[in-house]
Design an enzyme around this catalytic site. Structure first.
Site, short mmCIF file in Angstrom:
data_model
loop_
_atom_site.label_atom_id
_atom_site.label_comp_id
_atom_site.label_asym_id
_atom_site.label_seq_id
_atom_site.Cartn_x
_atom_site.Cartn_y
_atom_site.Cartn_z
N LYS A 90 0.83 -1.20 0.00
CA LYS A 90 0.00 0.00 0.00
C LYS A 90 0.87 1.25 0.00
CE LYS A 90 -3.76 2.16 2.68
NZ LYS A 90 -4.60 2.02 3.89
N SER A 165 -9.26 2.63 3.03
CA SER A 165 -8.29 3.25 2.14
C SER A 165 -7.35 2.26 1.46
CB SER A 165 -7.44 4.26 2.93
OG SER A 165 -6.69 3.64 3.95
N SER A 189 -9.88 0.69 7.32
CA SER A 189 -9.25 0.69 6.00
C SER A 189 -8.65 -0.64 5.56
CB SER A 189 -8.17 1.78 5.94
OG SER A 189 -8.76 3.05 5.91
#
Length: 479
Positions: A90, A165, A189
């Protein structure tokens, strides 16, 4: 590897194999790391233009590392439990030599000097980083869109979001681009995108996986955790085994729990006391409600005692936002001074709202946190596990916004679109999402499993037991 090797393993088979199985094949010399990496990069090249899961690649480096691993195995040297497994990272955490952009234009050239702690540990276990996965700016939204790399789409339906996210990570895993991806969770997230794409994700007890300072500042608010998004529970277990344990960079990190999550997966205790709260007092999409209730029945079938709760749950969204926004402003405020126009409008306005926060506001928010902790303490005095929906709705539009109403009820606050996840960041309890089923439109929905702090092993055991009772790993989007 051509379309099919001597053992009859097709490239399509490889895309859907678990990290556990791929690593075993590599260790047993049934599959060369370079063959797996070549197939992985080819799939990313084919699918990423429509999904936008990866925002940056290190293809040449990944191939070189895979070939070096080929040679190491040929020499008979010992390799790690994740040997040769392709890994997405990520874009909120560092990979040495790559930009950590945080999905934000002003940071597009922010080259990491070293790996984050969990990336370094995953690499030490043999995983090979193929690239960075897309995220909303500084992980601020529950869908994945930013000014730097655009919108990420859900492989089940390209018009929908994979969540946020960690949306790039969930889309990469659910589409068969990679079997493992790193993620992080400040208010859901990991669990939100895992739910929306039918994956497995766990937010661990705070401190179990060490955190890395962001932009030179150690976080003092202990909401955000890093962790995995995977297609199977066992893959998350071997991921955890690779990354947990104290690190001196993170003063709040916990010592190693002293056991293997993978080795304890099969040890789910009998006759657990399980509480199920179907809504926390919030609206839930009817087909999601039905799927989650049906998923809870699996625990009854496994012999556990399930009690349905209808008690009032303290609303914590304003307090969570007060504390979290204040820390974000403390971390980023100095960066806003000369280039405000380069940040997303909703992001910067949300963060800068914290300039009005007073010490009394902050104290009041912590008092709410204390009251919520008293409620959840009472839950775990009576029960071993708490089950809830993961999300109250199916995935919404890829570019947002989140739903403004659910089941005909208007939402008073955007946080009401994810009411089941952020409370457990607030409290610090481990929480995971498993695939509960699908909605009427064929999109995944999730069941959240929560346990007492430091009982991540019990969360993983319950998730694994559910996965065996209600398997999902044979059903992925046909991208």
């Amino acid at each position: 590897m051509n379309n099919e090797d001597a053992a009859g393993i097709t490239m399509t088979d490889l895309h859907w194999k678990s990290a556990f199985d791929l690593a075993a094949m590599i260790r047993q010399r049934e599959l060369a790391p370079s063959e797996l990496m070549a197939a992985t990069l080819k799939r990313i090249e084919a699918l990423n233009p429509s999904i936008n899961a990866f925002c940056a690649m290190r293809a040449d480096e990944a191939i070189a590392e895979a070939r070096a691993l080929d040679e190491k195995i040929a020499r008979g040297e010992k390799v790690g439990p994740l040997a040769g497994v392709p890994l997405g990272v990520k874009d909120l955490e560092g990979v040495a030599g790559m930009a950590t952009t945080f999905g934000s234009v002003p940071f597009k050239n922010n080259i990491a000097k070293e790996d984050s702690i969990q990336v370094a540990r995953l690499k030490a276990a043999g995983a090979i980083v193929v690239g960075k996965t897309n995220t909303p700016e500084f992980g601020y939204m529950a869908f994945t869109r930013n000014l730097l790399y655009g919108v990420t789409r859900n492989p089940w339906n390209l018009e929908r979001t994979p969540g946020g996210s960690s949306g790039g990570s969930s889309a990469a895993v659910a589409s068969g681009m990679v079997p493992l991806a790193t993620a992080s969770d400040w208010g859901g997230s990991i669990r939100v995108p895992a739910c929306y794409t039918g994956c497995f994700g766990i937010k661990s007890t705070q401190g179990l996986i060490p955190a890395y300072p962001r932009l030179g500042m150690t976080q003092w608010v202990d909401f955000a955790m890093v962790g995995p998004i995977t297609r199977t529970v066992r893959d998350a277990a071997i991921y955890l085994d690779a990354v947990v344990g104290y690190h001196p960079v993170d003063a709040s990190s916990l010592r190693h729990p002293g056991f293997s999550f993978d080795a304890t997966l099969e040890k789910l205790p009998a006759r657990l006391r399980i509480a199920f709260h179907p809504d926390f007092g919030h609206p839930v999409q009817p087909d999601v409600r039905r799927a989650v209730a049906a998923a809870v029945e699996a625990f009854k079938e496994l012999g556990h005692a399930v009690t349905v709760l209808d008690e009032q749950v303290l609303e914590t969204s304003d307090a969570w936002r007060t504390i979290g926004s204040f820390q974000t402003l403390a971390n980023l405020g100095a960066f806003f001074e000369n280039n405000r126009e380069q940040y997303g409008r909703s992001f910067i306005s949300g963060v800068e709202s914290a300039t009005k926060t007073t010490a009394r506001d902050y104290g009041d928010a912590y008092r709410v946190r204390t009251r919520f902790n008293e409620w959840i303490r009472g839950i775990f005095e009576r029960f071993d596990l708490l089950l809830t929906p993961t999300m109250p709705s199916e995935a919404f539009g890829a570019a947002g916004p989140p739903p403004r109403e659910i089941d005909g009820r208007a939402l008073r606050d955007p946080m009401e679109a994810l009411p089941f996840t952020y409370p457990f960041n607030f409290s610090g309890h481990p929480a995971a999402t498993v695939r509960a089923g699908k909605t009427a439109s064929g999109l995944p929905c999730g069941l959240q499993i929560v346990a007492e702090r430091h009982r991540d092993d019990l969360v993983m055991q319950a998730a694994h037991g559910f996965e065996i009772a209600r398997p999902w790993n044979d059903d992925w989007p046909r991208v």
